[in-house]
Write an enzyme that holds these catalytic residues in place. Structure first.
Site, PDB file in Angstrom:
ATOM      1  N   THR A 289       0.838  -1.206   0.000  1.00  0.00           N
ATOM      2  CA  THR A 289       0.000   0.000   0.000  1.00  0.00           C
ATOM      3  C   THR A 289       0.869   1.249   0.000  1.00  0.00           C
ATOM      4  O   THR A 289       1.942   1.290   0.606  1.00  0.00           O
ATOM      5  CB  THR A 289      -0.926   0.035   1.225  1.00  0.00           C
ATOM      6  OG1 THR A 289      -0.143   0.052   2.422  1.00  0.00           O
ATOM      7  CG2 THR A 289      -1.843  -1.174   1.243  1.00  0.00           C
TER       8      THR A 289
ATOM      9  N   ASP B 154      -3.001  -2.434  13.473  1.00  0.00           N
ATOM     10  CA  ASP B 154      -4.460  -2.437  13.576  1.00  0.00           C
ATOM     11  C   ASP B 154      -5.117  -1.633  12.461  1.00  0.00           C
ATOM     12  O   ASP B 154      -6.187  -1.998  11.978  1.00  0.00           O
ATOM     13  CB  ASP B 154      -4.883  -1.882  14.940  1.00  0.00           C
ATOM     14  CG  ASP B 154      -4.478  -2.802  16.088  1.00  0.00           C
ATOM     15  OD1 ASP B 154      -4.812  -3.996  16.021  1.00  0.00           O
ATOM     16  OD2 ASP B 154      -3.833  -2.332  17.031  1.00  0.00           O
TER      17      ASP B 154
ATOM     18  N   ASP C 172     -20.025 -12.610  19.213  1.00  0.00           N
ATOM     19  CA  ASP C 172     -21.191 -12.705  20.094  1.00  0.00           C
ATOM     20  C   ASP C 172     -22.292 -11.715  19.743  1.00  0.00           C
ATOM     21  O   ASP C 172     -23.313 -11.640  20.431  1.00  0.00           O
ATOM     22  CB  ASP C 172     -20.780 -12.517  21.555  1.00  0.00           C
ATOM     23  CG  ASP C 172     -20.219 -11.123  21.844  1.00  0.00           C
ATOM     24  OD1 ASP C 172     -19.952 -10.381  20.872  1.00  0.00           O
ATOM     25  OD2 ASP C 172     -20.042 -10.781  23.029  1.00  0.00           O
TER      26      ASP C 172
ATOM     27  N   LEU D 109     -22.256  -8.508  20.007  1.00  0.00           N
ATOM     28  CA  LEU D 109     -22.341  -7.407  20.965  1.00  0.00           C
ATOM     29  C   LEU D 109     -21.091  -6.534  20.931  1.00  0.00           C
ATOM     30  O   LEU D 109     -20.005  -6.997  20.596  1.00  0.00           O
ATOM     31  CB  LEU D 109     -22.517  -7.942  22.391  1.00  0.00           C
ATOM     32  CG  LEU D 109     -23.822  -8.657  22.726  1.00  0.00           C
ATOM     33  CD1 LEU D 109     -23.726  -9.274  24.116  1.00  0.00           C
ATOM     34  CD2 LEU D 109     -25.005  -7.701  22.637  1.00  0.00           C
TER      35      LEU D 109
ATOM     36  N   GLU E 206      -7.914   5.259  12.906  1.00  0.00           N
ATOM     37  CA  GLU E 206      -8.521   6.241  12.008  1.00  0.00           C
ATOM     38  C   GLU E 206      -9.374   7.209  12.824  1.00  0.00           C
ATOM     39  O   GLU E 206     -10.401   6.812  13.389  1.00  0.00           O
ATOM     40  CB  GLU E 206      -9.383   5.535  10.961  1.00  0.00           C
ATOM     41  CG  GLU E 206      -9.952   6.449   9.895  1.00  0.00           C
ATOM     42  CD  GLU E 206      -8.916   6.933   8.897  1.00  0.00           C
ATOM     43  OE1 GLU E 206      -9.182   7.945   8.231  1.00  0.00           O
ATOM     44  OE2 GLU E 206      -7.849   6.308   8.797  1.00  0.00           O
TER      45      GLU E 206
END
EC number: 2.7.1.-
Length: 299
Positions: A40, A67, A218, A220, A271
């Site tokens: 990238t 991340d 899950d 949530l 971000e």
């Protein structure tokens, strides 16, 4: 090894000169594994490379970076229409690697690469903010957001995740809480927040377990709010007696609405997103990710 499925590695440009990675890829190629590599350079590259990966017919798109790279590749994958969407593989090469660490991804490049190519693909959730921006790990607001976005690159390169903590101590004099109101399913809170963590994953900021009970399959989101006037006592109490800390508010919901009288900023896996209103919701089973069999983020 020759029976391993083809994959495409989307490598953050900062890792292009990683010689151990080149060696690991070379060894796998010598064994007959088909690995395409793309690097990238600017925003939007991940989406273009994911489109190319589908044209090539690979079974896995590997996010090689921190991340932010994992989040960008994940966001591109969930935009894919139709069938034959590649699974996500993770190769942790960033400063903190919070999501990869909490998911149990091996630190050793060769082991992480093999897992990313041939590990079991599990359906996982992803979070979406204001119906457009996504995050796979965590949204953080307040003082923690300012620290992760302001920590100098040279400090991160030298010290890794510890750099966030050191820079945070240096900036304690700038600490100011954000007033906001947060609603969710059977949840309502209003007040001054020093730190807000909304997690699909568990940790952020170089290893800080903001949402220790979060799971990525899950349906949530986990919420943790640090309130009060002093951050250091709140953080210390979290490590020692979290269940007795009056300055911590926890919640869980498939969605959260956040309103503030002034502009606040959330960090979505690196971000930044600023505004006064945020709608954050979970997208269940949004993509498949190759994870270790004992991944602690799976129920």
């Amino acid at each position: 090894m020759a029976t391993f499925p083809a994959s495409l590695l989307i490598l953050n440009g900062k890792g292009a000169d990683n010689q151990p990675l080149r060696d690991a890829i070379g060894l796998l190629r010598d064994e007959g594994v088909e690995i395409h590599v793309r690097v990238t350079w600017e925003k939007g590259d991940a989406q273009r490379y994911v489109d190319e990966a589908r044209q090539l017919g690979v079974e896995t798109v590997i996010a090689g970076g921190g991340d932010g790279t994992i989040n960008e590749v994940s966001a591109a994958l969930i935009q894919c229409q139709g069938g034959n969407v590649p699974a996500l593989g993770i190769l942790p090469l960033g400063t903190a690697n919070d999501f990869a660490t909490s998911a149990g991804i091996p630190e050793a490049l060769d082991k992480a690469l093999k897992l990313a190519i041939a590990g079991n693909a599990v359906a996982i959730d992803i979070a979406q903010v204001n119906d457009k921006t996504c995050f796979i790990n965590m949204a953080t607001g307040g003082f923690g957001t300012r620290i992760t976005t302001e920590t100098p690159e040279k400090l991160k390169a030298a010290l890794g995740g510890v750099s966030y903590f050191i820079h945070g101590l240096m900036r304690m004099d700038t600490l100011k809480p954000d007033r906001c109101e947060i609603r969710g399913e059977n949840f309502h809170w209003q007040g001054d927040a020093l730190v807000i963590g909304i997690g699909n994953g568990r940790q952020a900021g170089g290893g800080q377990q903001l949402c220790p009970g979060a799971l990525i399959n899950d349906g949530l989101l986990q919420l943790r709010i640090f309130t009060g006037e002093e951050l250091l006592p709140a953080l210390f109490s979290t490590l020692t007696q979290p269940e007795e800390n009056p300055n911590i508010v926890d919640g869980a919901s498939a969605w959260f609405d956040i309103q503030a009288p002034h502009e606040i900023t959330f960090n979505l896996d690196g971000e930044p997103l600023s505004g006064q209103e945020f709608h954050i919701e979970i997208l269940p089973n949004a993509l498949r990710c190759r994870l270790p069999p004992d991944c602690p983020l799976l129920r």
